[in-house]
Design a protein around this motif. Sequence first.
Motif, PDB file in Angstrom:
ATOM      1  N   ARG A 232      34.000  16.183  13.715  1.00  0.00           N
ATOM      2  CA  ARG A 232      35.057  15.294  14.040  1.00  0.00           C
ATOM      3  C   ARG A 232      34.601  13.724  13.663  1.00  0.00           C
ATOM      4  NH1 ARG A 232      39.952  15.837  16.479  1.00  0.00           N
ATOM      5  NH2 ARG A 232      40.698  13.927  17.197  1.00  0.00           N
TER       6      ARG A 232
ATOM      7  N   ASP B 213      39.878  19.232  32.296  1.00  0.00           N
ATOM      8  CA  ASP B 213      40.830  20.279  32.190  1.00  0.00           C
ATOM      9  C   ASP B 213      40.958  20.710  33.519  1.00  0.00           C
ATOM     10  OD1 ASP B 213      41.818  20.722  29.647  1.00  0.00           O
ATOM     11  OD2 ASP B 213      40.492  21.901  29.048  1.00  0.00           O
TER      12      ASP B 213
ATOM     13  N   PHE C   5      43.363  23.975  35.935  1.00  0.00           N
ATOM     14  CA  PHE C   5      44.464  24.850  35.968  1.00  0.00           C
ATOM     15  C   PHE C   5      45.774  24.098  36.310  1.00  0.00           C
ATOM     16  CE2 PHE C   5      40.376  27.026  37.087  1.00  0.00           C
ATOM     17  CZ  PHE C   5      40.047  27.615  35.668  1.00  0.00           C
TER      18      PHE C   5
ATOM     19  N   MET D  86      36.813  20.700  28.784  1.00  0.00           N
ATOM     20  CA  MET D  86      37.398  20.034  27.704  1.00  0.00           C
ATOM     21  C   MET D  86      37.774  20.893  26.528  1.00  0.00           C
ATOM     22  SD  MET D  86      35.973  16.539  28.588  1.00  0.00           S
ATOM     23  CE  MET D  86      35.236  17.213  30.143  1.00  0.00           C
ATOM     24  N   SER D  87      38.773  20.755  26.075  1.00  0.00           N
ATOM     25  CA  SER D  87      38.999  21.780  24.716  1.00  0.00           C
ATOM     26  C   SER D  87      38.596  20.721  23.554  1.00  0.00           C
ATOM     27  CB  SER D  87      40.407  22.068  24.385  1.00  0.00           C
ATOM     28  OG  SER D  87      41.348  20.851  24.726  1.00  0.00           O
ATOM     29  N   ASN D  88      38.454  21.155  22.250  1.00  0.00           N
ATOM     30  CA  ASN D  88      37.859  20.437  21.355  1.00  0.00           C
ATOM     31  C   ASN D  88      38.712  19.358  21.043  1.00  0.00           C
ATOM     32  OD1 ASN D  88      35.996  22.553  21.461  1.00  0.00           O
ATOM     33  ND2 ASN D  88      36.673  23.886  19.840  1.00  0.00           N
ATOM     34  N   THR D  89      39.952  19.659  20.868  1.00  0.00           N
ATOM     35  CA  THR D  89      40.887  18.477  20.543  1.00  0.00           C
ATOM     36  C   THR D  89      40.754  17.276  21.181  1.00  0.00           C
ATOM     37  OG1 THR D  89      42.691  19.410  21.950  1.00  0.00           O
ATOM     38  CG2 THR D  89      42.618  20.001  19.496  1.00  0.00           C
ATOM     39  N   ASN D  90      40.271  17.199  22.351  1.00  0.00           N
ATOM     40  CA  ASN D  90      39.917  16.226  23.277  1.00  0.00           C
ATOM     41  C   ASN D  90      38.514  15.271  22.812  1.00  0.00           C
ATOM     42  OD1 ASN D  90      41.879  16.630  24.899  1.00  0.00           O
ATOM     43  ND2 ASN D  90      40.712  18.138  26.245  1.00  0.00           N
ATOM     44  N   ILE D  91      37.893  15.870  21.837  1.00  0.00           N
ATOM     45  CA  ILE D  91      36.875  14.776  21.408  1.00  0.00           C
ATOM     46  C   ILE D  91      37.507  13.568  20.317  1.00  0.00           C
ATOM     47  CG2 ILE D  91      34.841  14.534  19.996  1.00  0.00           C
ATOM     48  CD1 ILE D  91      34.445  17.611  20.977  1.00  0.00           C
ATOM     49  N   PRO D  92      37.183  12.330  20.971  1.00  0.00           N
ATOM     50  CA  PRO D  92      37.931  11.529  20.258  1.00  0.00           C
ATOM     51  C   PRO D  92      37.375  11.116  18.780  1.00  0.00           C
ATOM     52  CG  PRO D  92      36.293  10.663  21.949  1.00  0.00           C
ATOM     53  CD  PRO D  92      36.292  12.192  22.255  1.00  0.00           C
ATOM     54  N   ASP D  93      38.299  10.974  17.988  1.00  0.00           N
ATOM     55  CA  ASP D  93      37.670  10.333  16.862  1.00  0.00           C
ATOM     56  C   ASP D  93      37.436   8.778  16.966  1.00  0.00           C
ATOM     57  OD1 ASP D  93      37.238   9.546  14.396  1.00  0.00           O
ATOM     58  OD2 ASP D  93      38.760  10.976  13.404  1.00  0.00           O
ATOM     59  N   LEU D  94      36.063   8.597  16.786  1.00  0.00           N
ATOM     60  CA  LEU D  94      35.763   7.357  16.950  1.00  0.00           C
ATOM     61  C   LEU D  94      35.941   6.423  16.115  1.00  0.00           C
ATOM     62  CD1 LEU D  94      33.784   7.268  19.341  1.00  0.00           C
ATOM     63  CD2 LEU D  94      31.971   6.554  17.844  1.00  0.00           C
ATOM     64  N   ARG D  95      36.536   6.841  14.865  1.00  0.00           N
ATOM     65  CA  ARG D  95      36.910   5.865  13.903  1.00  0.00           C
ATOM     66  C   ARG D  95      38.374   5.345  14.316  1.00  0.00           C
ATOM     67  NH1 ARG D  95      35.739   9.968   9.335  1.00  0.00           N
ATOM     68  NH2 ARG D  95      36.433  11.326  10.967  1.00  0.00           N
TER      69      ARG D  95
ATOM     70  N   LEU E 258      39.337   5.216  17.344  1.00  0.00           N
ATOM     71  CA  LEU E 258      39.325   4.412  18.542  1.00  0.00           C
ATOM     72  C   LEU E 258      38.535   2.856  18.193  1.00  0.00           C
ATOM     73  CD1 LEU E 258      37.034   6.805  21.004  1.00  0.00           C
ATOM     74  CD2 LEU E 258      39.421   5.759  21.426  1.00  0.00           C
TER      75      LEU E 258
ATOM     76  N   ARG F  36      40.122  27.522  21.775  1.00  0.00           N
ATOM     77  CA  ARG F  36      39.076  27.976  22.810  1.00  0.00           C
ATOM     78  C   ARG F  36      39.000  27.373  24.021  1.00  0.00           C
ATOM     79  NH1 ARG F  36      34.509  31.737  20.962  1.00  0.00           N
ATOM     80  NH2 ARG F  36      33.152  31.959  22.954  1.00  0.00           N
ATOM     81  N   ARG F  37      39.067  27.863  25.005  1.00  0.00           N
ATOM     82  CA  ARG F  37      38.891  27.019  26.285  1.00  0.00           C
ATOM     83  C   ARG F  37      37.173  27.271  26.617  1.00  0.00           C
ATOM     84  NH1 ARG F  37      43.999  24.678  27.998  1.00  0.00           N
ATOM     85  NH2 ARG F  37      44.985  24.970  26.153  1.00  0.00           N
ATOM     86  N   LEU F  38      36.838  26.248  27.415  1.00  0.00           N
ATOM     87  CA  LEU F  38      35.340  26.463  27.862  1.00  0.00           C
ATOM     88  C   LEU F  38      35.449  28.005  28.688  1.00  0.00           C
ATOM     89  CD1 LEU F  38      34.635  22.941  28.784  1.00  0.00           C
ATOM     90  CD2 LEU F  38      33.497  24.359  27.215  1.00  0.00           C
TER      91      LEU F  38
ATOM     92  N   LEU G 253      36.820  27.686  32.193  1.00  0.00           N
ATOM     93  CA  LEU G 253      38.065  27.792  32.544  1.00  0.00           C
ATOM     94  C   LEU G 253      38.561  29.074  32.122  1.00  0.00           C
ATOM     95  CD1 LEU G 253      38.920  24.483  30.480  1.00  0.00           C
ATOM     96  CD2 LEU G 253      39.433  25.067  32.901  1.00  0.00           C
TER      97      LEU G 253
END
Lengths: 441, 372
Positions: free
Chosen positions: A133, A438, A440, B1-10, B12, B82-84, B87
């Motif tokens: 990312r 996260d 539930f 945390m799902s992957n989409t939650n990782i911030p894109d630093l740029r 930010l 995909r969740r952790l 979860l």
Amino acid sequence: MSIGGSDLDKAIAQLRACRPIPENQVRELCYKARELLIEEGNVVGVDAPVTICGDIHGQFHDLMELFRVGGDVPDTNYLFMGDFVDRGFYSLESFLLLLCLKVRYPDRITLIRGNHESRQITTVYGFYDECVRKYGSANVWRYCCDVFDFLALGALVTGAATSLSPTEGPLAENAEAMPDIDADIEIETLNSAGEVMFRYARNSDSQTSESSQTLGSSPARPDPTPTRVGAAGTGASGSSNGTSRNEGGAVLCVHGGLSPLIDTIDKIRLLDRKQEVPHEGAMCDLLWSDPDDIDGWGLSPRGAGFLFGGDIVKRFNHNNDISLIARAHQLVMEGFKEMFDNTIVTVWSAPNYCYRCGNVAAILELGEDGSNAGFQRRSNGDRGGGGGGWVLGSNDGTSTRNSTDNLRLPEGPGRRYRVFEAAPQDSRGMPAKKPVADYFL
Amino acid sequence: MSNTNIPDLRTLLASRRGGSTRRGARGPPGPPGSSQSGRGAAADDAVRNTDQDAAGSRVSCVELGYLNDPYAKLFATQPSTRRLPLLNRGSYVRTSAIDLLIDRFMSTAPGEPKQIVSLGAGTDTRFFRLQDKYPPAELVYHEIDFPLNTAAKLAAIQRHPQLFTKLPDKAASLTTGATSYSSSSYNVHALDLRSMADSTVEAAPPLPNLNPAIPTLILSEMCLIYLQASTVSSILSKFLTTYIPAPTPVSLILYEPILPNDAFGKVMTSNLASRNIQLPTLSVYPELGDQRARLKQYGFVDGARAADTEWLWRKWVSEEEKERVAGLEMLDELEELELLLRHYCIAWGWRDGGQGVFSKAWGELHDSAEQS
């Protein structure tokens, strides 16, 4: 572009501001780090004083808080016991900063490998995704993973004093009655403001050893009977009045714990570590195992590594002339937890883990043995390969095979725990996304 | 945390230069009835959106083999992430424990008609799964949710033959854009549950096809927790006296968080508040004992039990199944998993005169207070 000298300092400044460095600098840095790490043995020799830290997990702002509480590099010597990456949002910045510091001050900072420093685990727990990312490709992740393969598997701290000089700080509001300042201080717990929350002396009169007495169970609300906790400490020391203050054993640091395949530290030294963490075997166990209130060995519910009991720890410590095993790997709500008569401690350095768990974090300071400049080395064994040249006692056949009750264990080091909470977000002008944990729903 | 939650630093960095860009309304939701206000509406949106969160978790579980649910992905609107592992494990425990309670209900007195009312059902697939498992004639299923959620659900059913062929009339009566649906076996009611609690209205809102005379199981998976305690009492009182009056056997299964006052609970409450999600009854019924007591207060006097999901994992999941599930993913987050599981509970209570279908189905199924 090279990353020597002033470039390195620039990179450090940039990373301290939580800003990633360009990909070509990462490549250069990782190359330099590998050159450095390849020279280290599987078990790195480290001299006290040193501050031992547990899991970081990409919680960059909390790593800055750790440095604020524990002192900055290079003023304080640090030993990080792995799990720099995954879970938190800033694995990249956290790991690269530690790596820069390692390259810049190789003798001031020691990094050993955690189970998350692995290709397989980082693809599940976030570091891989974070790299892709932030850089648009997996190159940086690959460079970092190549460094992971060269990280040492453990460290052996020698020269730690067996007693602390009491911190001349104010007492915390809820501090317990303190022992006499002249007493032999074995353990001190400080909060992030440097106030003493808890302190007790090595009290060898009382031999009431309680198995798995857990000191770390409530440092914020100290045990109402601190002398009993202290007694557990003496139970571990097994020494009587008049013991020389500075003949403590060494402290073995490892991310997870022990392995049924490893009965001496020399056997760790013989492993071929320069590879991805295997699914089983000694190297895997060192990074994955957990202490547990059992006898002997047990299967780990994690699916890798083993559970090991107090008898295993005591025998290992005795046979290897170790007074304490410091390890990380398990979340403890109070930041640290001593077990098995203070023969092993879990140190956890990621406060409010995953922005969700509500735990405090801790670091463990071991002081320098002032009276005896340098730890007294014993030489009843051959020199181990690599590392700092610490030599193990071999102690063949001297231990009783079945009982650990009568083992004389070396006196443990004086231990100062600094407990700290999560850094306030947005506090240092660094980009900090409001984390989304996260639940539930 | 799902992957989409990782911030894109740029991004930010860019947004930082542009100053703070905090979005979304904050603060507690207004009292029931104030939902027209901006704040209340934002809170309602936040609650409604929790459904896609749940749908995503379900899909993740199915794709990794934790749960067998061929219908889950048909309802999820977001690409599956995909969740952790922890979860997934939590979703698994929740679903399988509720499945066990419902299976016992369904298989007790076979052949006799039964009814299930799912509150805030959202994208839940339980009706379709039960259709595959039990003779369709025996079950009348009701779902209640906000109109936006029911419309999305009915649209999904219309889109997928795997779904609409399960309906008794093959969705013949399902019109495009519909928010409600009625049939002999499956009923979707577009309704704000809070309207049931309005004491100024004499008559309860109609629930077409709800049979007041057959044993009825009411299910609230993360639903009633979003309402005020007094509202919840009124809603359940409406069910126990008006919709399903005595002596018809009736029961309630609750799935919701507990323990808001320890370190984990405090962080949970504040994290959710920052997403504009309030859990009003959490502080009213903080412990398992409070959950049991509230069930009795509502009128579920013949049984009132509760256990946290950590206990349910240990006691209700067979060793064989534990082994299967443990083998699905390497789980490194054991301490965290235990923390998380201890902060969610399933509570179940019933009223059936002590000898009815629920006593037979669940009487032998103990909770953590009776069997540790």
